[in-house]
Design a protein around this motif. Sequence first.
Motif, PDB file in Angstrom:
ATOM      1  N   GLY A  61      12.998  12.982   1.835  1.00 41.42           N
ATOM      2  CA  GLY A  61      12.427  14.170   2.452  1.00 41.42           C
ATOM      3  C   GLY A  61      11.736  13.912   3.776  1.00 41.42           C
ATOM      4  O   GLY A  61      11.428  14.856   4.507  1.00 41.42           O
ATOM      5  N   GLN A  62      11.496  12.641   4.109  1.00 39.82           N
ATOM      6  CA  GLN A  62      10.791  12.311   5.346  1.00 39.82           C
ATOM      7  C   GLN A  62      11.450  11.191   6.147  1.00 39.82           C
ATOM      8  O   GLN A  62      11.142  11.009   7.314  1.00 39.82           O
ATOM      9  CB  GLN A  62       9.356  11.877   5.034  1.00 39.82           C
ATOM     10  N   GLY A  63      12.321  10.437   5.516  1.00 42.33           N
ATOM     11  CA  GLY A  63      12.871   9.244   6.163  1.00 42.33           C
ATOM     12  C   GLY A  63      13.631   9.545   7.444  1.00 42.33           C
ATOM     13  O   GLY A  63      14.348  10.545   7.543  1.00 42.33           O
ATOM     14  N   ARG A  64      13.440   8.672   8.427  1.00 43.74           N
ATOM     15  CA  ARG A  64      14.101   8.830   9.722  1.00 43.74           C
ATOM     16  C   ARG A  64      14.700   7.485  10.148  1.00 43.74           C
ATOM     17  O   ARG A  64      14.028   6.453  10.090  1.00 43.74           O
ATOM     18  CB  ARG A  64      13.118   9.283  10.805  1.00 43.74           C
ATOM     19  N   ILE A  65      15.946   7.510  10.605  1.00 41.82           N
ATOM     20  CA  ILE A  65      16.605   6.311  11.114  1.00 41.82           C
ATOM     21  C   ILE A  65      17.073   6.597  12.533  1.00 41.82           C
ATOM     22  O   ILE A  65      17.732   7.615  12.783  1.00 41.82           O
ATOM     23  CB  ILE A  65      17.801   5.913  10.235  1.00 41.82           C
ATOM     24  N   VAL A  66      16.700   5.718  13.458  1.00 44.08           N
ATOM     25  CA  VAL A  66      17.131   5.857  14.850  1.00 44.08           C
ATOM     26  C   VAL A  66      17.780   4.549  15.285  1.00 44.08           C
ATOM     27  O   VAL A  66      17.156   3.477  15.214  1.00 44.08           O
ATOM     28  CB  VAL A  66      15.954   6.186  15.791  1.00 44.08           C
ATOM     29  N   LEU A 109      14.061   1.933  -0.153  1.00 42.53           N
ATOM     30  CA  LEU A 109      12.617   2.075   0.054  1.00 42.53           C
ATOM     31  C   LEU A 109      12.259   3.260   0.940  1.00 42.53           C
ATOM     32  O   LEU A 109      11.082   3.604   1.079  1.00 42.53           O
ATOM     33  CB  LEU A 109      12.045   0.796   0.686  1.00 42.53           C
ATOM     34  N   MET A 110      13.264   3.912   1.537  1.00 46.18           N
ATOM     35  CA  MET A 110      12.972   4.997   2.465  1.00 46.18           C
ATOM     36  C   MET A 110      12.504   6.243   1.723  1.00 46.18           C
ATOM     37  O   MET A 110      12.995   6.577   0.642  1.00 46.18           O
ATOM     38  CB  MET A 110      14.181   5.306   3.344  1.00 46.18           C
ATOM     39  N   VAL A 111      11.545   6.923   2.326  1.00 49.50           N
ATOM     40  CA  VAL A 111      10.890   8.063   1.695  1.00 49.50           C
ATOM     41  C   VAL A 111      11.803   9.289   1.723  1.00 49.50           C
ATOM     42  O   VAL A 111      12.184   9.762   2.800  1.00 49.50           O
ATOM     43  CB  VAL A 111       9.557   8.379   2.400  1.00 49.50           C
ATOM     44  N   GLY A 117       8.052  -4.307  -0.650  1.00 55.13           N
ATOM     45  CA  GLY A 117       8.133  -3.142  -1.512  1.00 55.13           C
ATOM     46  C   GLY A 117       7.476  -1.881  -0.998  1.00 55.13           C
ATOM     47  O   GLY A 117       7.501  -0.842  -1.677  1.00 55.13           O
ATOM     48  N   ARG A 118       6.884  -1.917   0.190  1.00 56.79           N
ATOM     49  CA  ARG A 118       6.230  -0.715   0.710  1.00 56.79           C
ATOM     50  C   ARG A 118       7.257   0.357   1.051  1.00 56.79           C
ATOM     51  O   ARG A 118       8.389   0.053   1.459  1.00 56.79           O
ATOM     52  CB  ARG A 118       5.419  -1.055   1.968  1.00 56.79           C
ATOM     53  N   PRO A 119       6.903   1.621   0.903  1.00 59.56           N
ATOM     54  CA  PRO A 119       7.819   2.689   1.301  1.00 59.56           C
ATOM     55  C   PRO A 119       8.015   2.674   2.817  1.00 59.56           C
ATOM     56  O   PRO A 119       7.106   2.318   3.568  1.00 59.56           O
ATOM     57  CB  PRO A 119       7.105   3.964   0.846  1.00 59.56           C
ATOM     58  N   VAL A 120       9.195   3.057   3.237  1.00 58.70           N
ATOM     59  CA  VAL A 120       9.550   3.039   4.664  1.00 58.70           C
ATOM     60  C   VAL A 120       9.776   4.465   5.126  1.00 58.70           C
ATOM     61  O   VAL A 120      10.635   5.178   4.590  1.00 58.70           O
ATOM     62  CB  VAL A 120      10.805   2.178   4.907  1.00 58.70           C
ATOM     63  N   LYS A 121       9.000   4.891   6.112  1.00 57.79           N
ATOM     64  CA  LYS A 121       9.122   6.247   6.647  1.00 57.79           C
ATOM     65  C   LYS A 121      10.178   6.338   7.739  1.00 57.79           C
ATOM     66  O   LYS A 121      10.875   7.350   7.864  1.00 57.79           O
ATOM     67  CB  LYS A 121       7.778   6.720   7.193  1.00 57.79           C
ATOM     68  N   ALA A 122      10.268   5.289   8.555  1.00 58.41           N
ATOM     69  CA  ALA A 122      11.227   5.317   9.658  1.00 58.41           C
ATOM     70  C   ALA A 122      11.719   3.914   9.961  1.00 58.41           C
ATOM     71  O   ALA A 122      10.984   2.931   9.779  1.00 58.41           O
ATOM     72  CB  ALA A 122      10.601   5.940  10.903  1.00 58.41           C
ATOM     73  N   PHE A 123      12.950   3.843  10.427  1.00 58.62           N
ATOM     74  CA  PHE A 123      13.541   2.576  10.844  1.00 58.62           C
ATOM     75  C   PHE A 123      14.148   2.781  12.226  1.00 58.62           C
ATOM     76  O   PHE A 123      15.031   3.624  12.397  1.00 58.62           O
ATOM     77  CB  PHE A 123      14.624   2.140   9.858  1.00 58.62           C
ATOM     78  N   VAL A 124      13.666   2.018  13.198  1.00 62.15           N
ATOM     79  CA  VAL A 124      14.192   2.093  14.560  1.00 62.15           C
ATOM     80  C   VAL A 124      14.888   0.772  14.863  1.00 62.15           C
ATOM     81  O   VAL A 124      14.245  -0.279  14.959  1.00 62.15           O
ATOM     82  CB  VAL A 124      13.079   2.350  15.589  1.00 62.15           C
ATOM     83  N   ALA A 125      16.198   0.821  15.009  1.00 62.57           N
ATOM     84  CA  ALA A 125      16.992  -0.383  15.256  1.00 62.57           C
ATOM     85  C   ALA A 125      17.141  -0.589  16.754  1.00 62.57           C
ATOM     86  O   ALA A 125      18.075  -0.087  17.381  1.00 62.57           O
ATOM     87  CB  ALA A 125      18.356  -0.264  14.588  1.00 62.57           C
ATOM     88  N   ASP A 178       0.866  -1.172   0.000  1.00 62.21           N
ATOM     89  CA  ASP A 178       0.000   0.000   0.000  1.00 62.21           C
ATOM     90  C   ASP A 178       0.901   1.220   0.000  1.00 62.21           C
ATOM     91  O   ASP A 178       1.368   1.658   1.055  1.00 62.21           O
ATOM     92  CB  ASP A 178      -0.915  -0.031   1.230  1.00 62.21           C
ATOM     93  N   VAL A 179       1.170   1.766  -1.177  1.00 59.08           N
ATOM     94  CA  VAL A 179       2.124   2.863  -1.290  1.00 59.08           C
ATOM     95  C   VAL A 179       1.641   4.125  -0.597  1.00 59.08           C
ATOM     96  O   VAL A 179       2.415   5.047  -0.363  1.00 59.08           O
ATOM     97  CB  VAL A 179       2.431   3.171  -2.774  1.00 59.08           C
ATOM     98  N   SER A 180       0.355   4.180  -0.255  1.00 58.00           N
ATOM     99  CA  SER A 180      -0.165   5.373   0.401  1.00 58.00           C
ATOM    100  C   SER A 180       0.090   5.362   1.911  1.00 58.00           C
ATOM    101  O   SER A 180      -0.109   6.370   2.570  1.00 58.00           O
ATOM    102  CB  SER A 180      -1.674   5.503   0.149  1.00 58.00           C
ATOM    103  N   ARG A 181       0.527   4.224   2.440  1.00 58.20           N
ATOM    104  CA  ARG A 181       0.774   4.130   3.880  1.00 58.20           C
ATOM    105  C   ARG A 181       2.183   3.592   4.132  1.00 58.20           C
ATOM    106  O   ARG A 181       2.387   2.370   4.200  1.00 58.20           O
ATOM    107  CB  ARG A 181      -0.259   3.233   4.550  1.00 58.20           C
ATOM    108  N   PRO A 182       3.155   4.505   4.265  1.00 58.38           N
ATOM    109  CA  PRO A 182       4.525   4.070   4.539  1.00 58.38           C
ATOM    110  C   PRO A 182       4.626   3.339   5.872  1.00 58.38           C
ATOM    111  O   PRO A 182       3.839   3.566   6.790  1.00 58.38           O
ATOM    112  CB  PRO A 182       5.311   5.387   4.579  1.00 58.38           C
TER     113      PRO A 182
END
Length: 253
Positions: free
Chosen positions: A134-139, A130-132, A79-87, A4-8
């Motif tokens: 302008g919006q992607g965040r990695i923590v 896959l990260m968006v 394949g979904r877009p990823v907005k944030a990744f928290v490791a 669902d590309v509309s919901r990262p």
Amino acid sequence: MTTDVSRPLIIVTGGGTGMGRDIALDQTKLGHDVLIVGRRPDPLEETRSMSAAPHRLHTAVADISTHQGTTALLDAVDGRPVKAFVAAAGGQGDFKDPGTSPEEVDEAWTEALRKNLFSAILPIEAVLPLMVDGQGRIVLIGSTAGLDGAGGPYATAKAALSGYGRDLATRVGRRGITANTLAPGFVAATDFFEAGGYGASATMIEGAASQTLVGRVGQPQDITASVRWLISEDAGWVTAQTITVNGGTVIVR
């Protein structure tokens, strides 16, 4: 998982227990789609059952400290877009002495690096495309042990995690993606000590609290609040930082 590309997605590794669990539940409460990743299915399903929006919380059983597990994670992302990744995956193992023989040293240090460094590097590098923008965040969830050197192989792995975070930030910055490391101090109500066969006793907690400036140990929600800010739009100009959240146990200038 249906694309669902509309919901990262927000991906949280180590999302079945402790800090990872609290972070994942908080993000679903805010209305985000969250994928939690871990090696054991039962804690993941338990976390999902605790969510106020279980339809927003997806699970993937994978050991992301290996390339095979990272491939399984990619299959779950689908394949979904990823907005944030928290490791948030990691741990100190069984608290054993690394030993002195080459075999013992190899085993102890390899385990620590895989649990605390490779478990972040492998999946993050895999999902970067896959990260968006302008919006992607990695923590990255590090530790004060990586700052003060207490903890042998574990401390070294967490110090390396901060270094990786800074390198990562320089590579993704022009895409409008940020990367930061949180370095928590003593956080109670996690599996950190239990996983090594040691309970966080009242004496241990009291001792840890006495080393802080605020007179208490941390709770998962203390870390969750910092992560919530770092992956929000408000933190878009904060990157390549190691941020300590430890009640003043370790003072960094």
